[in-house]
Design an enzyme around this catalytic site. Structure first.
Site, PDB file in Angstrom:
ATOM      1  CD  GLU A   1      -3.101  -0.942   0.108  1.00  0.00           C
ATOM      2  OE1 GLU A   1      -3.177   0.208  -0.501  1.00  0.00           O
ATOM      3  OE2 GLU A   1      -3.786  -1.967   0.085  1.00  0.00           O
TER       4      GLU A   1
ATOM      5  NE  ARG B   1      -3.913   2.848  -0.973  1.00  0.00           N
ATOM      6  CZ  ARG B   1      -5.104   2.760  -0.693  1.00  0.00           C
ATOM      7  NH1 ARG B   1      -5.809   3.623  -0.158  1.00  0.00           N
ATOM      8  NH2 ARG B   1      -5.799   1.429  -0.453  1.00  0.00           N
TER       9      ARG B   1
ATOM     10  CG  ASP C   1      -5.506  -7.644  -7.658  1.00  0.00           C
ATOM     11  OD1 ASP C   1      -4.539  -7.835  -7.008  1.00  0.00           O
ATOM     12  OD2 ASP C   1      -6.590  -6.914  -7.346  1.00  0.00           O
TER      13      ASP C   1
ATOM     14  CD  GLU D   1     -10.892  -2.201  -8.497  1.00  0.00           C
ATOM     15  OE1 GLU D   1     -11.824  -1.973  -8.217  1.00  0.00           O
ATOM     16  OE2 GLU D   1      -9.900  -2.081  -7.567  1.00  0.00           O
TER      17      GLU D   1
ATOM     18  CB  THR E   1      -1.938  -1.201  -9.204  1.00  0.00           C
ATOM     19  OG1 THR E   1      -3.238  -1.858  -9.157  1.00  0.00           O
ATOM     20  CG2 THR E   1      -1.477  -0.995  -7.846  1.00  0.00           C
TER      21      THR E   1
HETATM   22  C1  DMJ Z   1      -6.348   0.296  -5.076  1.00  0.00           C
HETATM   23  O1  DMJ Z   1      -5.785   0.446  -3.907  1.00  0.00           O
HETATM   24  C2  DMJ Z   1      -5.553  -0.386  -6.224  1.00  0.00           C
HETATM   25  O2  DMJ Z   1      -6.220  -0.488  -7.352  1.00  0.00           O
HETATM   26  C3  DMJ Z   1      -5.154  -1.741  -5.871  1.00  0.00           C
HETATM   27  O3  DMJ Z   1      -4.600  -2.371  -6.947  1.00  0.00           O
HETATM   28  C4  DMJ Z   1      -6.442  -2.674  -5.677  1.00  0.00           C
HETATM   29  N1  DMJ Z   1      -7.218  -2.004  -4.705  1.00  0.00           N
HETATM   30  C5  DMJ Z   1      -7.468  -0.674  -4.624  1.00  0.00           C
HETATM   31  C6  DMJ Z   1      -8.742  -0.257  -5.386  1.00  0.00           C
HETATM   32  O4  DMJ Z   1      -9.904  -0.891  -5.403  1.00  0.00           O
END
Ligand code: DMJ
Length: 483
Positions: free
Chosen positions: A107, A111, A240, A374, A460
């Site tokens: 995370e 982020r 994912d 998503e 992501t």
């Molecule tokens: C986000 O923090 C990112 O996209 C992560 O890869 C998956 N989950 C959340 C959003 O749903």
């Protein structure tokens, strides 16, 4: 009840009926989310919009301001310059990296590292570069394991790291240690220190070597032995973004990282052979795989895969290009169905294809929607790739639903059950709503030359990172190229 006409394209402006210019509408949504965060939760990680206070949580150790870091690039790209300057000033005066708490490596990377990197590349401000390099160094001790596969949790002060208590037998999670490559390659670019790239290349080397059941990548791996811990495979949660970063590593390398490309296509073939299913009603979906047994469930998180397969389509074997584009469109269609089949027109956390269910949640515990991006992310990519107007129409449906069910007096909130219009709010404005959901919507309704896919890849968390051109000086900010 809000009711907006569907968007229609004019020559270069996208309008929603006669009243709104769509990107402007997203900008207003962003400003509303930001203003309320600023008013009630400034410096905290997220806004609690019903109780009008801040949330800190335990994902980022002692780091604060997740919503600020996640918003920097969205504000900048939208041209909300006063707000961007407030965010920048907070980074300058208040972002304290000397925290001692227990943070999720994943995370913090997607982020904070991703947010600071993209802020630097978009604006050229040295402040962001200095901060991100300082933060990058603090993440390195997580890799001090017998295999070099990092553990999931790290104390940013002491450098001690350990595995999540819930992860079986002290294992590391595929989607966590597999979602570092883009940011770490850029950390090497900015710091001129090869160590970041070495760390992620070592992960890749181990994954290339290890035997994979049916070519699939299970979600749990021991950082001590380097073996899989159990055979659960998922393109949704826990797996994912590992797949996402394979194709994006190739694209970000200006298509020179052939190894990443080969690994991606091999993984995708295994997924197609083992996980991709067609429902009795004709919907294509990605099931989960548990030691050879299929669980006919698809998570909201797995809906990013429409966009991923779409952006990878062009580089597959020529005879498979159309096939991948079709698969991407089918998955995106299924995810849209999970939205249209609910009363709120927002999709549940997970939907099923068994016991008569078709793209609907059957368990109470799967009915929530927490402002996730998503599905909209896939609309954005599919729009860019095909220009089929249905993707903008679907995006607008989502905007209407967000406005109607998730907007509250002091921000946006997730909801507990997408199948009832008497909504119960979860009192949380997630930081990814500002970094991803609203950014992808804004891009969906903007021209393709705003952050063009030829020049940028999105991490992501939707933070844009520039493609690394082999013949260019890389540690220059690239702002003037696109904005
Ligand atoms: C986000 O923090 C990112 O996209 C992560 O890869 C998956 N989950 C959340 C959003 O749903």
């Amino acid at each position: 009840k809000l009711s907006f006409p569907l968007p229609r394209a004019t020559t270069n402006l996208i309008t929603c009926g006669d009243r709104f210019v769509c990107p402007l509408f997203m900008l207003q949504m962003m400003k509303f989310a930001w203003d309320n965060y600023k008013r009630y939760a400034w410096g905290k990680n997220e806004l609690r919009p019903l109780t009008r206070n801040g949330h800190i949580g335990n994902m980022f150790g002692g780091l604060r301001g997740a919503s600020i870091i996640d918003s920097l690039d969205t504000l900048y790209v939208m041209g909300l310059m006063d707000e961007y300057n407030e965010a920048k000033e907070w980074v300058q005066t208040s972002l304290d990296l000397n925290s001692n708490g227990e943070a999720s490596l994943f995370e913090v990377n997607i982020r904070y590292v991703g947010g600071l990197l993209s802020a630097y590349y978009l604006t050229g401000e040295e402040l962001f570069k200095n901060k991100v390099v300082e933060l990058g160094e603090k993440l390195l001790p997580a890799f001090n394991t017998p295999t070099g596969i990092p553990r999931g949790v790290i104390n940013l002060g002491s450098g001690t790291s350990w595995s999540w208590g819930w992860a079986s037998a002290g294992s590391s999670i595929l989607a966590e240690f597999g979602t570092l490559h883009l940011e770490f390659v850029h950390l090497t670019q900015l710091s001129n220190n090869p160590i970041y790239t070495e760390k992620v290349m070592n992960i890749r080397k181990l994954l290339n070597k290890i035997e994979k059941p049916h070519g699939l990548y299970p979600n749990f791996l021991s950082p001590v032995s380097g073996n899989w811990v159990q055979h659960h495979v998922s393109i949704g949660g826990l797996g994912d973004s590992f797949y996402e970063y394979l194709i994006k590593s190739y694209l970000m390398s200006d298509k020179t990282d052939e190894d990443a490309k080969t690994t991606y296509y091999n993984a995708l073939e295994a997924i197609e052979a083992n996980l991709v299913q067609k429902s009795p009603g004709g919907l294509t979906y990605m099931a989960e795989w548990r030691g050879g047994i299929l669980d006919h469930k698809m998570g909201h998180l797995a809906c990013f895969s429409g966009g991923m397969i779409g952006i990878g389509a062009d580089d597959g074997a020529p005879e498979k290009r159309q096939h991948y584009l079709d698969l991407a469109a089918e998955i995106t269609h299924t995810c849209h169905e999970s939205y249209t089949r609910s009363a709120t027109k927002l999709g549940p956390e997970a939907f099923r294809f068994d016991s008569g269910a078709e793209a609907t949640a059957t368990r109470l515990s799967d009915r929530y929607y927490i402002l996730r991006p998503e599905v909209i992310e896939s609309y954005m990519y599919m729009w860019r790739l095909t220009h089929d107007p249905k993707y903008r129409e679907w995006g607008w449906e989502a905007v209407e639903a967000l406005e109607q069910h998730c907007r509250v007096d002091s921000g946006f909130s997730g909801i507990r059950d997408v199948y009832t219009t008497t909504v119960s709010h979860d009192n949380m404005q997630q930081s990814f709503f500002l970094s991803e959901t609203l950014k992808y919507l804004y891009l969906l309704f903007s021209d393709d030359d705003l952050l063009p896919l030829e020049d940028w890849v999105f991490n992501t968390e939707a933070h844009p990172l520039p493609i690394i051109r082999t013949n260019c000086l890389q540690n220059e900010a690239t702002q003037d190229k696109t904005l």
